[in-house]
Write a protein that holds these residues in place. Structure first.
Motif, mmCIF file in Angstrom:
data_model
loop_
_atom_site.group_PDB
_atom_site.id
_atom_site.type_symbol
_atom_site.label_atom_id
_atom_site.label_comp_id
_atom_site.label_asym_id
_atom_site.label_seq_id
_atom_site.Cartn_x
_atom_site.Cartn_y
_atom_site.Cartn_z
ATOM 1 N N VAL A 166 1.279 6.952 6.629
ATOM 2 C CA VAL A 166 1.644 8.230 6.145
ATOM 3 C C VAL A 166 3.285 8.094 5.997
ATOM 4 C CG1 VAL A 166 2.488 10.596 6.662
ATOM 5 C CG2 VAL A 166 0.151 9.669 7.308
ATOM 6 N N ILE A 167 4.014 7.163 6.756
ATOM 7 C CA ILE A 167 5.344 6.966 6.639
ATOM 8 C C ILE A 167 5.721 6.161 5.297
ATOM 9 C CG2 ILE A 167 7.374 5.823 7.734
ATOM 10 C CD1 ILE A 167 6.510 6.733 10.478
ATOM 11 N N VAL A 168 4.676 4.961 5.207
ATOM 12 C CA VAL A 168 5.028 4.181 4.196
ATOM 13 C C VAL A 168 4.784 4.762 2.750
ATOM 14 C CG1 VAL A 168 4.194 1.882 3.092
ATOM 15 C CG2 VAL A 168 4.656 2.028 5.559
ATOM 16 N N GLU A 169 3.807 5.586 2.661
ATOM 17 C CA GLU A 169 3.455 6.207 1.570
ATOM 18 C C GLU A 169 4.666 7.127 1.120
ATOM 19 O OE1 GLU A 169 -0.516 8.160 1.830
ATOM 20 O OE2 GLU A 169 -1.556 6.122 1.969
ATOM 21 N N GLU A 170 5.289 8.005 2.156
ATOM 22 C CA GLU A 170 6.336 8.894 1.958
ATOM 23 C C GLU A 170 7.712 8.226 1.635
ATOM 24 O OE1 GLU A 170 8.761 12.603 3.897
ATOM 25 O OE2 GLU A 170 6.887 11.614 5.042
ATOM 26 N N HIS A 171 7.521 6.991 2.172
ATOM 27 C CA HIS A 171 8.893 6.182 2.071
ATOM 28 C C HIS A 171 8.596 4.731 1.501
ATOM 29 C CE1 HIS A 171 11.462 9.109 3.881
ATOM 30 N NE2 HIS A 171 10.483 9.483 4.540
ATOM 31 N N SER A 172 7.846 4.679 0.353
ATOM 32 C CA SER A 172 7.439 3.438 -0.256
ATOM 33 C C SER A 172 8.686 2.691 -0.673
ATOM 34 C CB SER A 172 6.571 3.730 -1.309
ATOM 35 O OG SER A 172 5.264 4.068 -0.955
ATOM 36 N N GLU A 173 9.718 3.219 -1.395
ATOM 37 C CA GLU A 173 10.864 2.361 -1.761
ATOM 38 C C GLU A 173 11.644 1.872 -0.445
ATOM 39 O OE1 GLU A 173 13.321 5.000 -3.951
ATOM 40 O OE2 GLU A 173 12.088 5.204 -5.540
ATOM 41 N N ARG A 174 11.611 2.352 0.424
ATOM 42 C CA ARG A 174 12.428 1.824 1.622
ATOM 43 C C ARG A 174 11.451 0.485 2.285
ATOM 44 N NH1 ARG A 174 17.350 1.811 2.090
ATOM 45 N NH2 ARG A 174 17.211 1.645 4.536
ATOM 46 N N PHE A 175 10.224 0.700 2.273
ATOM 47 C CA PHE A 175 9.411 -0.066 2.551
ATOM 48 C C PHE A 175 9.241 -1.220 1.727
ATOM 49 C CE2 PHE A 175 4.858 -2.019 2.936
ATOM 50 C CZ PHE A 175 5.005 -2.378 4.005
ATOM 51 N N VAL A 176 9.262 -1.273 0.650
ATOM 52 C CA VAL A 176 9.497 -2.358 -0.480
ATOM 53 C C VAL A 176 10.705 -3.147 -0.413
ATOM 54 C CG1 VAL A 176 9.558 -3.082 -2.888
ATOM 55 C CG2 VAL A 176 7.782 -1.434 -2.065
ATOM 56 N N ARG A 177 11.930 -2.252 -0.065
ATOM 57 C CA ARG A 177 13.045 -2.815 0.257
ATOM 58 C C ARG A 177 13.243 -3.978 1.445
ATOM 59 N NH1 ARG A 177 18.428 -1.947 -1.632
ATOM 60 N NH2 ARG A 177 20.198 -2.331 0.165
ATOM 61 N N GLY A 178 12.652 -3.245 2.563
ATOM 62 C CA GLY A 178 12.681 -4.111 3.589
ATOM 63 C C GLY A 178 11.884 -5.398 3.529
ATOM 64 N N LEU A 179 10.903 -5.393 2.617
ATOM 65 C CA LEU A 179 9.768 -6.441 2.456
ATOM 66 C C LEU A 179 10.757 -7.569 1.520
ATOM 67 C CD1 LEU A 179 6.400 -4.746 2.001
ATOM 68 C CD2 LEU A 179 7.172 -6.685 3.902
ATOM 69 N N MET A 180 11.452 -6.898 0.830
ATOM 70 C CA MET A 180 11.993 -7.654 -0.307
ATOM 71 C C MET A 180 13.185 -8.655 0.248
ATOM 72 S SD MET A 180 10.682 -8.193 -3.413
ATOM 73 C CE MET A 180 12.210 -8.799 -4.185
ATOM 74 N N HIS A 181 13.959 -7.823 1.195
ATOM 75 C CA HIS A 181 15.028 -8.152 1.987
ATOM 76 C C HIS A 181 14.705 -9.405 3.109
ATOM 77 C CE1 HIS A 181 18.250 -5.030 1.357
ATOM 78 N NE2 HIS A 181 18.127 -5.510 0.235
#
Length: 264
Positions: A166-181
């Motif tokens: 639920v969190i990742v779907e709502e904040h997908s941009e932040r999740f992708v940013r963390g993985l990219m970092h």
């Protein structure tokens, strides 16, 4: 003294407009106390504490703030680990996120995310070869990062719990940013021209991880965001093969630039 989750529930009921009498009936808190809390919120807040685990309450709730947790989850899946800290009888865990020393801004953002999820506690830094470990100690890190387990991440199943999804779907941009970092980069790709005179150069994003599950979480997030991608296997001598994800279309790179951008 009322338990923190009871206090939090009572405050939520009061904030919703329910009368103090009805809140008293539902929670067992006397009306005099509720009236005092309504007049001075700090009387209720001061006992809530920050060492409590949101997942261990009678009614489990997700970690907050959600956007910081989503980013920290991405960092943890890429370059993070949990390990026992200090006296084993105290059952304290240390979260460590490895951050390259070339990116001091990334180190600060990682420390800020740990501090946001785990407020009012120190965030430590331990120097290692070529990187700095950003650390935080807590008994309940395995509760908020249930992906922790024995062995390497690419050798075991990595799947999100429903509340994490639920969190990742709502904040997908932040999740992708963390993985990219953690495991990604923004590079300038150069392709030789057909006439042999010079190169075509264009920016693209690359993400690589040995865990198929983690790569799948990354591409699922890209799909939700409508960002096209391509997959290929990145092979290196004496290193496990990695599944690499390339984002190279001009519009897709522009979209990634709005919430990821180059490391700093």
């Amino acid at each position: 003294m009322y338990a923190p989750h009871v206090r939090r529930h009572a405050l939520a009921l009061l904030d919703s407009g329910i009368s103090q009498t009805d809140v008293s009936r539902q929670t067992g808190i006397n009306r005099t106390t509720l009236r005092e809390w309504s007049q001075d919120r700090s009387l209720a807040d001061k006992y809530l504490g920050t060492d409590l685990c949101p997942r261990c309450e009678p009614v489990p709730r997700p970690p907050t703030p959600a956007h910081a947790y989503s980013y920290l989850l991405g960092l943890y899946l890429g370059d993070g680990c949990l390990s026992p800290a200090g006296d084993p009888r105290k059952k304290i865990w240390r979260l460590r996120i490895a951050c390259d020393d070339k990116w001091p801004g990334l180190q600060r953002e990682c420390a800020d995310a740990i501090a946001a999820v785990r407020p009012d506690h120190k965030v430590g830094r331990v120097q290692a070869v070529g990187c700095t470990m950003i650390c935080g100690q807590w008994k309940h890190w395995p509760c908020v990062f249930p992906q922790h387990g024995p062995g390497k991440k690419h050798e075991r199943l990595i799947a999100l719990e429903p509340w994490q999804q639920v969190i990742v779907e709502e904040h997908s941009e932040r999740f992708v940013r963390g993985l990219m970092h953690s495991d990604g980069s923004r590079v300038l790709n150069r392709i030789p021209k057909k006439d042999g005179r010079g190169f075509h150069a264009y920016p693209r994003y690359l993400f690589a991880n040995t865990s198929r599950d983690i790569v799948g979480l990354f591409t699922d997030a890209l799909d939700r965001l409508g960002i096209p991608w391509k997959a290929h296997v990145k092979r290196q001598p004496s290193v496990l093969s990695q599944r690499a994800i390339s984002i190279s279309r001009k519009d897709a790179v522009a979209r990634m630039d709005t919430f990821v951008g180059p490391k700093y």
